[in-house]
Design a protein around this motif. Structure first.
Motif, mmCIF file in Angstrom:
data_model
loop_
_atom_site.group_PDB
_atom_site.id
_atom_site.type_symbol
_atom_site.label_atom_id
_atom_site.label_comp_id
_atom_site.label_asym_id
_atom_site.label_seq_id
_atom_site.Cartn_x
_atom_site.Cartn_y
_atom_site.Cartn_z
ATOM 1 N N GLU A 23 -12.522 -2.156 -13.229
ATOM 2 C CA GLU A 23 -12.248 -1.836 -14.632
ATOM 3 C C GLU A 23 -11.613 -3.062 -15.323
ATOM 4 O O GLU A 23 -11.577 -4.141 -14.715
ATOM 5 C CB GLU A 23 -11.423 -0.550 -14.673
ATOM 6 C CG GLU A 23 -12.247 0.692 -14.265
ATOM 7 C CD GLU A 23 -13.271 1.120 -15.313
ATOM 8 O OE1 GLU A 23 -12.998 1.009 -16.514
ATOM 9 O OE2 GLU A 23 -14.375 1.576 -14.931
ATOM 10 N N TYR A 49 -10.209 -6.318 -24.093
ATOM 11 C CA TYR A 49 -9.977 -5.665 -25.409
ATOM 12 C C TYR A 49 -9.331 -6.617 -26.402
ATOM 13 O O TYR A 49 -8.205 -6.347 -26.826
ATOM 14 C CB TYR A 49 -9.129 -4.406 -25.263
ATOM 15 C CG TYR A 49 -9.813 -3.259 -24.564
ATOM 16 C CD1 TYR A 49 -10.499 -2.306 -25.301
ATOM 17 C CD2 TYR A 49 -9.744 -3.115 -23.183
ATOM 18 C CE1 TYR A 49 -11.107 -1.225 -24.677
ATOM 19 C CE2 TYR A 49 -10.354 -2.051 -22.548
ATOM 20 C CZ TYR A 49 -11.030 -1.102 -23.293
ATOM 21 O OH TYR A 49 -11.626 -0.039 -22.684
ATOM 22 N N LYS A 97 -20.840 -2.048 -16.172
ATOM 23 C CA LYS A 97 -20.571 -0.830 -16.927
ATOM 24 C C LYS A 97 -20.270 -1.333 -18.332
ATOM 25 O O LYS A 97 -19.234 -1.983 -18.557
ATOM 26 C CB LYS A 97 -19.361 -0.115 -16.334
ATOM 27 C CG LYS A 97 -18.765 0.960 -17.222
ATOM 28 C CD LYS A 97 -17.621 1.656 -16.495
ATOM 29 C CE LYS A 97 -16.901 2.642 -17.367
ATOM 30 N NZ LYS A 97 -15.808 3.316 -16.629
ATOM 31 N N ASP A 129 -19.213 -0.784 -21.838
ATOM 32 C CA ASP A 129 -18.415 0.262 -22.470
ATOM 33 C C ASP A 129 -18.371 0.082 -23.996
ATOM 34 O O ASP A 129 -18.602 -1.014 -24.513
ATOM 35 C CB ASP A 129 -16.990 0.127 -21.895
ATOM 36 C CG ASP A 129 -16.235 1.437 -21.871
ATOM 37 O OD1 ASP A 129 -16.861 2.491 -22.077
ATOM 38 O OD2 ASP A 129 -15.013 1.407 -21.637
ATOM 39 N N GLU A 130 -18.051 1.182 -24.668
ATOM 40 C CA GLU A 130 -17.665 1.142 -26.089
ATOM 41 C C GLU A 130 -18.698 0.523 -27.030
ATOM 42 O O GLU A 130 -18.337 -0.047 -28.062
ATOM 43 C CB GLU A 130 -16.312 0.423 -26.213
ATOM 44 C CG GLU A 130 -15.191 1.305 -25.680
ATOM 45 C CD GLU A 130 -14.281 0.637 -24.664
ATOM 46 O OE1 GLU A 130 -14.572 -0.486 -24.220
ATOM 47 O OE2 GLU A 130 -13.279 1.263 -24.299
ATOM 48 N N ARG A 144 -22.590 3.120 -22.457
ATOM 49 C CA ARG A 144 -22.143 4.278 -23.239
ATOM 50 C C ARG A 144 -22.988 4.550 -24.462
ATOM 51 O O ARG A 144 -22.690 5.468 -25.235
ATOM 52 C CB ARG A 144 -20.656 4.167 -23.576
ATOM 53 C CG ARG A 144 -19.908 5.346 -22.998
ATOM 54 C CD ARG A 144 -18.434 5.307 -23.161
ATOM 55 N NE ARG A 144 -17.989 5.082 -24.513
ATOM 56 C CZ ARG A 144 -16.721 4.890 -24.835
ATOM 57 N NH1 ARG A 144 -15.792 4.900 -23.893
ATOM 58 N NH2 ARG A 144 -16.363 4.689 -26.068
ATOM 59 N N ASP A 202 -15.946 10.017 -22.019
ATOM 60 C CA ASP A 202 -14.575 10.391 -21.681
ATOM 61 C C ASP A 202 -14.291 11.875 -21.910
ATOM 62 O O ASP A 202 -13.148 12.295 -21.827
ATOM 63 C CB ASP A 202 -13.587 9.586 -22.562
ATOM 64 C CG ASP A 202 -13.623 8.101 -22.259
ATOM 65 O OD1 ASP A 202 -14.078 7.729 -21.168
ATOM 66 O OD2 ASP A 202 -13.182 7.317 -23.119
HETATM 67 C C1 GAL Z 1 -13.120 3.786 -21.547
HETATM 68 C C2 GAL Z 1 -14.226 4.204 -20.613
HETATM 69 C C3 GAL Z 1 -13.587 4.519 -19.286
HETATM 70 C C4 GAL Z 1 -12.870 3.301 -18.776
HETATM 71 C C5 GAL Z 1 -11.880 2.772 -19.815
HETATM 72 C C6 GAL Z 1 -11.257 1.462 -19.396
HETATM 73 O O1 GAL Z 1 -13.590 3.520 -22.814
HETATM 74 O O2 GAL Z 1 -14.962 5.279 -21.102
HETATM 75 O O3 GAL Z 1 -14.554 4.971 -18.363
HETATM 76 O O4 GAL Z 1 -13.797 2.331 -18.413
HETATM 77 O O5 GAL Z 1 -12.491 2.621 -21.059
HETATM 78 O O6 GAL Z 1 -10.422 0.937 -20.356
#
Ligand code: GAL
Length: 715
Positions: free
Chosen positions: A263, A271, A360, A362-363, A415, A431
């Protein structure tokens, strides 16, 4: 005829002619059973240009020939205010499915949706991770609106004055059958663009329409074998040592593991992201990745695409990013080759080259509060709206290409997606964490050319943990996403053994899962799909009741029965999950004899049965004549060229036939013909005994089958 009447007739004639030509629809059969219509001036950038995939015309040609499934003159378009209005006809008994990844409903007729890429917000209103503008009719055809715009859909909800099949007029004062939702005979769509391209897919069955849709999008994805194994995601701040320790623990405790997901904390900053390994937590990334690989465990990397001003690629990518940021990170305009080159050569250099197996991503869906707003601009000139609808496709397509260049398959998470993404090796997640909604999403994914995982994160009890684990093992990705909870398969000692057996069963079933995915790829058949696509299962939108007590709620909607908690997994299996607190449930069996997966005993034929299952079992049923190839239990997927022993099971009274798919499981060599389908047959002999045979492997073709044993489950 009086002169005045003659004028009226002439005017009517002119009007009809004008409306036909005003429709301005030009039709072409672009592939067998797939028709494209063009109206007005369609935009050059759409879902299919973003996905940029090639239809599998050979496979399409192998499907049963089918005529154009609708009356062309009943399909109408109109232009106003720079927008396009599209209308398609509906029959009285028709049900509609699809319109993307819905979480609470399977029947879509009567819905009003605004298709808009977003994180699912607990309502099926069109805002979802994959708002695919494709619907399938129970009459056996499909329609795709190929537009990268937010689309307003009235899926049989609005009643037209010129309806051919109008609803009955009723008086609410006295008529108890009055309904606030009168019958509508049209699907109407508002496309905010001066033209439109859309497609009609022939059946003859609804499943054939879905097959054509997937094949037109290049065929479903064929994951590497290891992608169908077990995966765990670890805490975001884990170090290389901790990750290695986690893999060791899986091995020592005897739980299967094929890939581990890291992660945000693997990156030096996140971020927004740097896409660079954190030197403290991962001082020697290549050594770390290779060490895990040598143990049969791969690494998947979390990322979002938002570039930190502190990332090394920032100066180079900055000119190719949007006007607005996401978490203060620049948003690469991935519709521009230069932006892709800068971002993805970083991925290639720092990750793929050293053996990382996938991502993965994300976002890329939203929420609105953090994503780029609709007023943002992109240097390519594509609007913020178009970028939002296609960003998921773009990240999938171009990361997939990195692996393809290496002749190594990948399988990861994303996602957001959209139409055109069937062939991308990505599974959608979110989520929301409602077990029930997760199963409905799994059912709906099969209508839209996307894959979905009902991931397991945390649980309040051992029961919940095991129940969730069961469904994840009967899904496209068997994943624990323990990034925040730190839960491990053995975290609940009271069910640790049952969880292990479940995970082992997932591994044993790999030859079946792999073959079913090969059918997704070569034939377009989704491996996980709705009961409504199964022959012998009632298709009609049966009105169960219209309980509208006019006194209490005059607008209450009629209830239609939809099946959203059981699904088909591959050719032969019907899965009926149990949720926490349940030990008994109803299961609707399609016509034909069905058998218990674990014991082989007969359970019913075209009827509703009530099943009671112990905590350690997820109810699974097998179609008569079903053949399930299993391999010996193991902790990691077989490597390319490795042979594994098999147990082939047969269920029921019918003779059985199954084509077992085989290839190296890791590369794209299957695209050059290096694959095989081997026939498995189980036949009853004159003496009443069953006999099974597996066709010999073709010389020179991949063969991963070792010793075969047979198990005839139904006595
Ligand atoms: C979310 C995601 C989670 C995880 C998390 C890490 O947006 O859906 O599965 O990866 O971020 O910050």
């Amino acid at each position: 005829m009086k002169p005045l009447n003659r004028v009226i007739v002439l005017l009517q004639f002119l009007l009809i002619t004008l409306s036909v030509s005003a429709q301005g629809l030009s039709w072409t059969e672009v592939a067998p059973g797939v028709w494209k219509a063009v109206a007005g001036k369609p935009e050059a950038y759409n879902l299919l240009t973003a996905a940029d995939v090639t239809p599998n015309k050979t496979a399409l040609a192998r499907l049963e020939k089918a005529p154009f499934p609708l009356l062309r003159e009943e399909i109408k378009v109109r232009f106003q205010d720079g927008k396009t209005y599209l209308r398609l006809p509906l029959d009285r008994t028709e049900q509609l499915y699809g319109f993307g990844l819905n979480f609470q409903t399977v029947h879509q007729r009567g819905k009003i949706l605004q298709l808009h890429v977003d994180h699912y917000g607990k309502s099926d209103n069109g805002r979802t991770h994959a708002p695919v503008p494709f619907y399938v009719s129970s009459k056996g055809y499909g329609v795709l609106i190929n537009s990268a715009r937010y689309l307003d859909i009235y899926a049989g909800s609005a009643v037209r004055k010129d309806s051919k099949n109008p609803p009955e007029l009723k008086d609410r004062n006295t008529d108890k059958t009055w309904s606030a939702r009168p019958y509508s005979d049209a699907v109407e769509v508002l496309i905010p663009a001066a033209g439109l391209e859309f497609y009609v897919f022939a059946g003859p069955s609804p499943l054939d329409a879905v097959r054509r849709f997937n094949l037109f999008n290049g065929g479903g994805t064929l994951p590497p074998r290891w992608g169908l194994g077990f995966t765990q995601r670890v805490h975001r701040l884990y170090t290389a040592e901790q990750v290695l320790g986690e893999a060791r623990e899986f091995e020592e405790k005897g739980y299967p593991l094929d890939f581990i997901g890291l992660e945000p904390g693997w990156q030096s900053k996140s971020y927004p992201c740097t896409f660079e390994w954190d030197k403290g937590r991962f001082p020697e990334p290549e050594r770390f990745v290779r060490e895990l690989l040598s143990k049969g465990v791969r690494i998947n990397l979390w990322t979002n695409p938002y570039v930190s001003p502190e990332a090394s690629i920032y100066p180079e990518i900055a000119p190719f990013t949007a006007s607005h940021t996401v978490w203060v990170g620049a948003v690469p305009d991935l519709s521009m080759p230069r932006a892709r080159e800068v971002l993805f050569s970083k991925f290639e250099q720092d990750h793929v080259r050293i053996g990382v197996s996938g991502y993965k991503i994300d976002e890329v869906d939203g929420y609105d509060s953090y994503l780029w707003p609709d007023v943002a601009t992109f240097p390519s000139g594509h609007s913020a709206e178009q970028m939002r609808q296609t960003y998921g496709l773009l990240v999938q397509k171009h990361t997939f290409d990195l692996f393809r260049k290496n002749n190594t398959r990948t399988y990861g998470l994303v996602r957001a997606s959209n139409a055109g993404g069937s062939s991308f090796p990505y599974v959608i997640y979110n989520d929301n964490y409602s077990h029930e909604d997760f199963i409905t999403a799994l059912i709906n994914s099969g209508y839209s050319g996307v894959l979905w995982t009902p991931e397991v994160r945390a649980s309040k009890t051992g029961e919940e943990w095991l129940r969730r684990m069961q469904t994840v093992c009967f899904s496209p990705m068997a994943m624990i996403n323990a990034w925040s909870s730190g839960t491990r398969p053995w975290s609940f000692p009271e069910v640790a053994e049952q969880v292990k057996q479940m995970a082992q069963l997932r591994m044993q079933m790999m030859p079946y899962w792999y073959t079913e995915f090969a059918k997704y790829h070569y034939q377009g058949t989704p491996p996980f799909r709705s009961m409504n696509l199964e022959a012998g299962f009632g298709q009609e939108a049966r009105k169960e009741k219209n309980s509208a007590s006019l006194e209490e709620n005059p607008y209450e909607e009629a209830v239609t029965r939809e099946v959203k908690d059981q699904y088909m997994a591959g050719e032969y299996l019907l899965v009926a999950p149990l949720f926490t607190g349940q030990s008994t449930r109803k299961v609707i069996l399609p016509k034909g004899r069905w058998y218990d997966f674990y014991t082989g005993t007969f359970v019913g034929n075209g009827e509703v049965i009530s099943v009671t299952a112990d905590l350690d079992k997820i109810p699974v049923f097998v179609k008569d004549g079903g053949i399930i190839p299993l391999m010996a239990p193991r902790l990691h997927a077989p490597k390319a060229g490795e042979r594994v022993d098999m147990e082939i099971r047969h269920y029921g009274q019918k003779n059985g036939k199954y084509l077992l798919y085989d290839d190296d499981g890791e590369t794209f060599d299957y695209e050059k013909g290096r694959y095989s389908w081997r026939e498995i047959k189980v036949e009853r002999q004159p003496d009443g005994q069953w006999k099974g045979t597996l066709a010999v492997a073709e010389p020179g073709k991949p063969n991963s089958v070792g010793t075969v044993s047979w198990r005839f489950m139904t006595q």
